[in-house]
Design a protein around this motif. Sequence first.
Motif, PDB file in Angstrom:
ATOM      1  N   THR A  92       0.798  -1.247   0.021  1.00  0.00           N
ATOM      2  CA  THR A  92      -0.038  -0.043   0.046  1.00  0.00           C
ATOM      3  C   THR A  92       0.772   0.970   0.002  1.00  0.00           C
ATOM      4  O   THR A  92       0.631   2.279  -0.609  1.00  0.00           O
ATOM      5  CB  THR A  92      -0.830   0.107   1.276  1.00  0.00           C
ATOM      6  N   GLU A  93       1.815   0.983   0.706  1.00  0.00           N
ATOM      7  CA  GLU A  93       2.852   2.384   0.845  1.00  0.00           C
ATOM      8  C   GLU A  93       3.740   2.530  -0.618  1.00  0.00           C
ATOM      9  O   GLU A  93       3.662   3.553  -1.029  1.00  0.00           O
ATOM     10  CB  GLU A  93       3.865   2.139   1.934  1.00  0.00           C
ATOM     11  N   LYS A  96       1.406   4.391  -3.217  1.00  0.00           N
ATOM     12  CA  LYS A  96       1.430   5.636  -2.974  1.00  0.00           C
ATOM     13  C   LYS A  96       2.806   6.214  -3.778  1.00  0.00           C
ATOM     14  O   LYS A  96       2.414   7.214  -4.385  1.00  0.00           O
ATOM     15  CB  LYS A  96       1.320   6.060  -1.720  1.00  0.00           C
ATOM     16  N   ASN A  99       2.233   5.771  -7.286  1.00  0.00           N
ATOM     17  CA  ASN A  99       0.955   6.931  -7.950  1.00  0.00           C
ATOM     18  C   ASN A  99       1.724   8.156  -8.255  1.00  0.00           C
ATOM     19  O   ASN A  99       1.397   9.106  -9.074  1.00  0.00           O
ATOM     20  CB  ASN A  99      -0.215   6.990  -7.061  1.00  0.00           C
ATOM     21  N   ASP A 100       2.527   8.643  -7.145  1.00  0.00           N
ATOM     22  CA  ASP A 100       3.137   9.988  -7.156  1.00  0.00           C
ATOM     23  C   ASP A 100       4.200  10.003  -8.165  1.00  0.00           C
ATOM     24  O   ASP A 100       4.467  11.174  -8.914  1.00  0.00           O
ATOM     25  CB  ASP A 100       4.124  10.233  -5.786  1.00  0.00           C
TER      26      ASP A 100
END
Length: 188
Positions: A92-93, A96, A99-100
């Motif tokens: 999950t981390e 992120k 996505n960034d």
Amino acid sequence: MIEKTYRAPIRITNENISVQEKVNYFIARFNYFLSNAGISFQFDVESQLSLLEKVDFQIKGNLDNCVTYVDEYFKDPLFDNEELWENYSLFTELKKYINDYYNSPPNTSTKNHKKGILMGSGFHEVLEKLILELKDKMADNLGEDLISVFQCQYPLTEHDHIYKLNLLAQLIISGGFFRKKQTQKLMK
């Protein structure tokens, strides 16, 4: 010439016909994939671990050109299969950061933005920890997933069992190839 190694699948019998059908399907697909992996373009030999190790390799050894390769790795469908990652809390981390990576701010060079994400200590720390977690847990998780499909009360043709068994065969074989297992050992 590449020599193919293929052995006819063993037929398993079980009093539960659904289990028998799923196990025999898996054995047949496993042998078929194993015989063609790395030879035929349609048989992917990637796993979550192999993709993350490739990202890590590019960052450490090819920083100037790594964005080109990492872009391709992050586009792999394995990154979009949430079910494959549900046992790995750090994904999950990492997602992120991915996505960034794809959302550069206005007036910023996309390549420089992407390289900045990859070089960041937060990204690299999560990446390395997730690689270690995959090395530690992936084989057991794949085995548990396989048993779960076998034990499911529904037949082979329901609940995406065919898709899941094909994917599990691919991931198990890929893990073997990238862990330098010999084909003969995998067939046993």
